[in-house]
Design an enzyme around this catalytic site. Structure first.
Site, PDB file in Angstrom:
ATOM      1  N   HIS A 101      52.329  16.510 -96.282  1.00  0.00           N
ATOM      2  CA  HIS A 101      51.130  16.707 -96.341  1.00  0.00           C
ATOM      3  C   HIS A 101      49.885  15.392 -97.047  1.00  0.00           C
ATOM      4  CE1 HIS A 101      47.231  17.593 -96.748  1.00  0.00           C
ATOM      5  NE2 HIS A 101      47.537  18.868 -95.255  1.00  0.00           N
ATOM      6  N   GLU A 171      48.058  13.379 -88.696  1.00  0.00           N
ATOM      7  CA  GLU A 171      47.014  13.627 -89.051  1.00  0.00           C
ATOM      8  C   GLU A 171      46.365  12.414 -90.007  1.00  0.00           C
ATOM      9  OE1 GLU A 171      46.556  17.930 -90.776  1.00  0.00           O
ATOM     10  OE2 GLU A 171      47.287  17.391 -92.172  1.00  0.00           O
TER      11      GLU A 171
HETATM   12  P1  PGA Z   1      41.469  20.120 -92.142  1.00  0.00           P
HETATM   13  O1  PGA Z   1      42.218  19.876 -92.773  1.00  0.00           O
HETATM   14  O2  PGA Z   1      40.963  21.098 -90.916  1.00  0.00           O
HETATM   15  O3  PGA Z   1      40.234  20.899 -93.437  1.00  0.00           O
HETATM   16  O4  PGA Z   1      40.885  18.551 -91.907  1.00  0.00           O
HETATM   17  C1  PGA Z   1      43.663  19.703 -91.996  1.00  0.00           C
HETATM   18  C2  PGA Z   1      44.665  19.648 -92.537  1.00  0.00           C
HETATM   19  O5  PGA Z   1      44.972  19.370 -94.235  1.00  0.00           O
HETATM   20  O6  PGA Z   1      46.252  20.129 -92.345  1.00  0.00           O
END
Ligand code: PGA
Length: 262
Positions: A101, A171
């Protein structure tokens, strides 16, 4: 193609370092669990802080609701203060783990460490939600090669026999968390999903590349979920903030249950 569309959508809740009491964690978990019983076309993976996993595993239900961790170490046991191993997680009924992450990478976790963690978790039978994403989107499109390198480095030496346990979460860092400057668009996401499948094809061949679930994550919420799921080419979402609001998260689950990908 038809085969792919028949698959369930995957919605992952990343609670991060929340909530601060077990009581709240239980309440949120139970309310989501109730909702998932109604959903036949969604697989829900809830990733609470480590501390709550044992308690929540006692009330989780196999099948539609999977319990996940937010990290795991690259050794099974030994002198590693503060770490939690995939072996420990699998023994208490945890079925998945988020690895790489951006909030962990920003604390110094590099591709090499992520790669070791991925391999150990896969060997232990956990499903791995591998997060990748660029810091910024430059106009020359250099972020594509950044993503290619990140995926390749995170998956070095991963044996084909474990790839069925892999999920990729795209992401873009600029879209993640409360400091997000923007949210991605389904149009750009679909382009990235095609690109990621191209990289996966190079690594594992076509059928694996086409089958591997790819999620979008970064400020997803009930308002934008349908767009990503219908037009973004993704198999599901990795949800942060909106996953801790039971109403919002349930709305996302319902949308995922209904939406038809083209
Ligand atoms: P968020 O986080 O939906 O608050 O942007 C997503 C994540 O960190 O996996």
């Amino acid at each position: 193609m038809r085969e792919k569309n028949k698959r369930k959508k995957i919605i992952v809740a990343n609670w991060k370092m929340n909530p601060v009491t077990l009581k709240e964690a239980r309440a949120l978990f139970l309310s989501i669990k109730k909702e998932t019983k109604k959903l036949h076309r969604v697989e829900t993976i809830i990733c609470p802080p480590f501390l709550y996993l044992i308690e929540l595993s006692k009330i989780s239900q196999r099948g539609r609701l999977v319990l996940g961790a937010q990290d795991s170490f690259w050794k099974e046991d030994g002198p590693y203060t503060g770490e939690i191993s995939p072996l420990m997680l699998s023994q208490i009924g945890v079925g998945a783990v988020i690895l790489g992450h951006s909030e962990r990478r920003s604390q110094g976790e590099d591709d090499r460490v992520v790669n070791c963690k991925v391999k150990t978790a896969l060997k232990r039978g956990l499903r791995v939600i591998l997060c990748v994403g660029e810091n910024k989107r430059d106009e020359d499109g250099k972020y594509f090669s950044f993503i290619a390198d990140e995926i390749k480095a995170s998956l070095v030496g991963v044996s084909r026999r474990f790839v069925k346990q892999l999920i990729i979460a795209y992401e873009p860092i600029w879209a993640v968390g409360p400091k997000a400057t923007q949210v991605d668009t389904p149009e750009d996401t679909v382009e990235m999903v095609i690109f990621i499948r191209k990289i996966l094809n190079e690594l594992f061949g076509k059928s694996i590349a086409m089958e591997m679930p790819i999620l979008y994550g970064g400020s997803s919420n009930p308002k934008n979920a349908e767009g990503f799921l219908r037009d973004g080419g993704v198999s599901g979402l990795l949800v942060g903030r909106a996953s801790r609001d039971s109403k919002k998260f349930k709305d996302i689950l319902e949308i995922a249950n209904q939406v038809e990908s083209p």
